[in-house]
Design a protein around this motif. Structure first.
Motif, PDB file in Angstrom:
ATOM      1  N   LYS A 263       0.820  -1.221   0.000  1.00  0.00           N
ATOM      2  CA  LYS A 263       0.000   0.000   0.000  1.00  0.00           C
ATOM      3  C   LYS A 263       0.854   1.270   0.000  1.00  0.00           C
ATOM      4  O   LYS A 263       0.476   2.286  -0.613  1.00  0.00           O
ATOM      5  N   ASN A 264       1.995   1.243   0.667  1.00  0.00           N
ATOM      6  CA  ASN A 264       2.858   2.428   0.681  1.00  0.00           C
ATOM      7  C   ASN A 264       3.523   2.651  -0.671  1.00  0.00           C
ATOM      8  O   ASN A 264       3.653   3.794  -1.132  1.00  0.00           O
ATOM      9  N   VAL A 265       3.943   1.564  -1.310  1.00  0.00           N
ATOM     10  CA  VAL A 265       4.540   1.667  -2.643  1.00  0.00           C
ATOM     11  C   VAL A 265       3.506   2.197  -3.637  1.00  0.00           C
ATOM     12  O   VAL A 265       3.794   3.092  -4.449  1.00  0.00           O
ATOM     13  N   LYS A 266       2.294   1.662  -3.571  1.00  0.00           N
ATOM     14  CA  LYS A 266       1.236   2.116  -4.484  1.00  0.00           C
ATOM     15  C   LYS A 266       0.918   3.592  -4.278  1.00  0.00           C
ATOM     16  O   LYS A 266       0.738   4.345  -5.243  1.00  0.00           O
ATOM     17  N   GLU A 267       0.836   4.005  -3.025  1.00  0.00           N
ATOM     18  CA  GLU A 267       0.526   5.404  -2.719  1.00  0.00           C
ATOM     19  C   GLU A 267       1.616   6.328  -3.267  1.00  0.00           C
ATOM     20  O   GLU A 267       1.338   7.407  -3.779  1.00  0.00           O
ATOM     21  N   TYR A 268       2.861   5.877  -3.170  1.00  0.00           N
ATOM     22  CA  TYR A 268       3.985   6.690  -3.646  1.00  0.00           C
ATOM     23  C   TYR A 268       3.992   6.787  -5.167  1.00  0.00           C
ATOM     24  O   TYR A 268       4.055   7.888  -5.735  1.00  0.00           O
ATOM     25  N   PHE A 269       3.899   5.653  -5.847  1.00  0.00           N
ATOM     26  CA  PHE A 269       4.061   5.666  -7.302  1.00  0.00           C
ATOM     27  C   PHE A 269       2.805   6.113  -8.044  1.00  0.00           C
ATOM     28  O   PHE A 269       2.858   6.329  -9.255  1.00  0.00           O
ATOM     29  N   LYS A 270       1.690   6.269  -7.339  1.00  0.00           N
ATOM     30  CA  LYS A 270       0.519   6.790  -8.034  1.00  0.00           C
ATOM     31  C   LYS A 270       0.712   8.256  -8.420  1.00  0.00           C
ATOM     32  O   LYS A 270      -0.061   8.806  -9.195  1.00  0.00           O
ATOM     33  N   MET A 271       1.779   8.883  -7.893  1.00  0.00           N
ATOM     34  CA  MET A 271       2.135  10.228  -8.341  1.00  0.00           C
ATOM     35  C   MET A 271       2.629  10.218  -9.783  1.00  0.00           C
ATOM     36  O   MET A 271       2.647  11.244 -10.456  1.00  0.00           O
ATOM     37  N   PHE A 272       3.037   9.038 -10.260  1.00  0.00           N
ATOM     38  CA  PHE A 272       3.603   8.925 -11.604  1.00  0.00           C
ATOM     39  C   PHE A 272       2.774   8.023 -12.520  1.00  0.00           C
ATOM     40  O   PHE A 272       2.989   8.011 -13.722  1.00  0.00           O
ATOM     41  N   ASP A 367       7.988  20.130 -23.255  1.00  0.00           N
ATOM     42  CA  ASP A 367       7.569  19.611 -21.958  1.00  0.00           C
ATOM     43  C   ASP A 367       7.663  18.103 -21.970  1.00  0.00           C
ATOM     44  O   ASP A 367       7.152  17.456 -22.882  1.00  0.00           O
ATOM     45  N   LEU A 368       8.320  17.536 -20.968  1.00  0.00           N
ATOM     46  CA  LEU A 368       8.381  16.088 -20.822  1.00  0.00           C
ATOM     47  C   LEU A 368       7.749  15.689 -19.505  1.00  0.00           C
ATOM     48  O   LEU A 368       7.954  16.343 -18.476  1.00  0.00           O
ATOM     49  N   GLU A 369       6.970  14.638 -19.514  1.00  0.00           N
ATOM     50  CA  GLU A 369       6.416  14.112 -18.267  1.00  0.00           C
ATOM     51  C   GLU A 369       7.574  13.830 -17.307  1.00  0.00           C
ATOM     52  O   GLU A 369       8.611  13.293 -17.698  1.00  0.00           O
ATOM     53  N   ASN A 370       7.383  14.192 -16.033  1.00  0.00           N
ATOM     54  CA  ASN A 370       8.510  14.185 -15.084  1.00  0.00           C
ATOM     55  C   ASN A 370       9.254  12.853 -15.028  1.00  0.00           C
ATOM     56  O   ASN A 370      10.479  12.826 -15.061  1.00  0.00           O
ATOM     57  N   ILE A 371       8.524  11.728 -14.936  1.00  0.00           N
ATOM     58  CA  ILE A 371       9.201  10.440 -14.766  1.00  0.00           C
ATOM     59  C   ILE A 371      10.029  10.075 -16.003  1.00  0.00           C
ATOM     60  O   ILE A 371      11.081   9.445 -15.902  1.00  0.00           O
ATOM     61  N   ILE A 372       9.582  10.503 -17.172  1.00  0.00           N
ATOM     62  CA  ILE A 372      10.309  10.215 -18.409  1.00  0.00           C
ATOM     63  C   ILE A 372      11.619  10.991 -18.436  1.00  0.00           C
ATOM     64  O   ILE A 372      12.686  10.450 -18.744  1.00  0.00           O
ATOM     65  N   TYR A 373      11.530  12.279 -18.095  1.00  0.00           N
ATOM     66  CA  TYR A 373      12.731  13.113 -18.061  1.00  0.00           C
ATOM     67  C   TYR A 373      13.726  12.580 -17.030  1.00  0.00           C
ATOM     68  O   TYR A 373      14.938  12.496 -17.286  1.00  0.00           O
TER      69      TYR A 373
END
Length: 616
Positions: A263-272, A367-373
């Motif tokens: 659940k913590n990993v999911k909560e974190y990576f849902k930002m991306f 503009d590049l999506e943050n995780i891609i950049y």
């Protein structure tokens, strides 16, 4: 020559390929009878009909699992219902060259009747009341008269499927049949899971395992199927080595799924990523691999999981799984690294697109999506871990420069008269960044900012010194507040205005009483105007983030009372107090003065400057 197994070919086969080969599909004795009803058949017809076919697009009808018995005969472990329905549908559409591929091990009369049904493609054996008609009984007479089992569930449901198909196409003309047939043959596909090689487990055992918890396949299931099934043999073509490698891949995928399901990993990576569980991994991998040129960006109805699956289906390369594992390991590495975790989390929540200047095209910004950049920066050949962290800091500082007073953002932080309270987004960013800096400065504790606190989480921006006027503010409250403010300010003119207003209130107190509200005597708006000009109140040195309920529970209390209430509430342990907020209310002072506000703003500037100071 027998039909080769599917383990080294594409495991996704079109309907035409499924039936246009030398395989005979044997329905074993442990299988249940054919049971598709009207709703099942109608759902299939409608799904295919609505599907917009075309080059490189297909509708996936889940999977069939087969195991070679002898020569070109394959035991159908899973998929009898789909194969039988497709046979009846192909018969009705006139594709008789593709039929006679199904046989039954025990219910031979079912197989014989199915053959008759397929041969007579135009004949419907049920009336509108779903009862057998004369055509059915005529067909039965031509078969073995001594067998009286033609009203079995198999036979009735065979007839029901064909009746449903006929009713569906009766609504349309011949053009519909032609277009539907083309789409069915070319654009409807199935996963062929051939478990023949390296597997001496009985088909019945596999069947039970497959059907113990049957659910509809999602794209992550399909991707998993490709990864496991498309494994080339190694070590002298050994079936055992192949089976072991498939088992290892399955275990690797399961372990990755367990990690992404936390659940913590999911909560974190849902930002991306908007996906869930291991779909997050496939989504992020495909985004980064294609540098924002994935199918999902070019074709909005597709997810990155779908795009990855279709890429795998159309390509034979075996390197993708290794790439996915490496990408997963990198994401796990970032998550476990305390500094990267916080810098990346801040960017993920507050900086969606990163502006980059294209060197080959002057003055052009992309503009590049943050995780891609960020992934591109990580992958650069000269990147070290420390240089990567500096790059993340630079992204954050550039955003602060762009949004806060341009180049003089440090001066804006220290300026006591800068109004931060009404710059909500920038203020939240700065207060969250202060939490992160304090966590990273504490090298002895492995504490991380919870993922849902990279932005406000049911919190307000709260004034540390705050005497907000409201309809309940009394004459007594206002006089006490102004007396406190007078001690905060150095402006004699402003002090005079405050004192004049207090004189008015003293006169009102004589006429009424000190508990009379300002609202009832028409003085509330004037009071608001008078105290609105108090310097430093909206300075960043006077603001913190606090749980909304906690904030509203003490209203306009003094600093020392606020500190007591906050400590009591948070000691219970069911609320998270932010690091910066905690540091503010840990100060050993009895009252929060204008000097405290100025000093805090200056300290904040120093913290921010030091944090970014080593970026080159």
């Amino acid at each position: 020559m027998s039909e080769p197994t599917n383990q080294e070919n594409n495991i996704i086969e079109s309907v035409e390929k499924i039936f246009d080969n030398r395989r005979i599909y044997n329905i074993p004795e442990y299988q249940r009878g054919y049971k598709w009803n009207e709703e099942d058949v109608e759902a299939l017809l409608n799904d295919i009909d609505k599907f917009e076919g075309g080059e490189n697009k297909f509708y996936c009808l889940q999977n069939i699992t087969i195991k070679k018995q002898q020569d070109n005969i394959y035991e159908v472990i899973d998929g009898q219902q789909r194969l039988t329905t497709l046979s009846i549908l192909l018969s009705y559409l006139g594709e008789t060259d593709l039929l006679n591929k199904i046989q039954y091990s025990i219910r031979k009369e079912s197989g014989e009747f199915l053959y008759t049904l397929l041969k007579e493609k135009e004949i419907d054996y049920l009336d509108n009341n779903l009862r057998y008609n004369d055509d059915f009984y005529n067909a039965v007479k031509e078969l073995k008269q001594e067998n009286k089992d033609y009203d079995s569930q198999d036979v009735f449901h065979f007839c029901l499927a064909k009746h449903t198909i006929k009713i569906f196409f009766d609504k349309f003309g011949n053009d519909k049949k032609e277009s539907f047939t083309t789409k069915l043959l070319n654009n409807v596909k199935l996963i062929v899971n051939d478990v023949s090689s390296g597997n001496d487990v009985k088909g019945e055992t596999i069947f039970k395992n497959l059907n113990s918890n049957k659910v509809a396949l999602e794209y992550y299931d399909l991707i998993r199927a490709i990864f496991i099934t498309r494994v080339k043999k190694e070590y002298k073509e050994s079936d055992i080595d192949l089976a072991e490698k498939r088992i290892k891949i399955g275990i690797d995928i399961d372990n990755m799924n367990i990690w992404w399901s936390d659940k913590n990993v999911k909560e974190y990576f849902k930002m991306f990523s908007g996906e869930n569980n291991i779909s997050m991994l496939y989504d992020l991998y495909w985004k980064c691999r294609n540098n924002s040129k994935s199918e999902s960006n070019n074709n909005k109805e597709k997810s990155n999981n779908e795009a990855l699956f279709k890429y795998l289906d159309g390509n034979t390369e075996n390197t993708v799984f290794k790439e996915v594992v490496r990408f997963h390991n990198t994401m796990a590495d970032w998550y476990e690294d305390k500094e990267i975790y916080h810098l990346l989390g801040f960017i993920g929540k507050h900086i969606k697109k990163i502006e980059i200047k294209k060197e080959e095209e002057k003055n052009k910004i992309e503009d590049l999506e943050n995780i891609i950049y960020i992934w591109k920066k990580w992958e650069e050949t000269n990147t070290t871990r420390e240089s990567f962290k500096k790059e993340l800091k630079k992204i954050i500082e550039d955003d602060l420069i762009k949004n806060i007073e341009n180049e003089n953002y440090l001066g804006a932080i220290e300026d006591p008269n800068k109004n931060w309270y009404y710059q909500e987004n920038n203020t939240i960013k700065l207060l969250v960044l202060l939490d992160i800096i304090k966590i990273l400065n504490n090298k002895n504790i492995n504490h991380k900012l919870p993922a849902n606190y990279f932005s406000v989480n049911g919190e307000d921006i709260e004034h540390i010194f705050s005497k907000t006027p409201n309809k309940q503010t009394t004459i007594k409250d206002a006089i006490e507040n102004i007396d406190l403010i007078v001690n905060l300010v150095n402006d004699d003119k402003y002090k005079g205005e405050l004192c004049d207003f207090v004189k008015d209130l003293e006169e009102e107190k004589k006429l009424k009483n000190e508990m009379t509200t300002l609202h009832s005597i028409g003085k509330l708006e004037k009071y608001r105007e008078v105290i609105r000009e108090v310097p430093c109140v909206h300075s960043i040195g006077n603001l913190v983030l606090l749980d909304s309920n906690t904030n509203r529970s003490y209203g306009n209390d003094s600093y020392i009372d606020k500190r007591r209430i906050i400590i009591e509430l948070y000691e219970i342990g069911d609320k998270y107090i932010r690091n910066h907020t905690s540091s503010i209310f840990s100060k050993n002072v009895n009252e929060w003065t204008i000097g405290n506000i100025k000093n805090t703003a200056e300290d904040i500037r120093k913290e921010i400057e030091k944090f970014f100071g080593n970026i080159e």
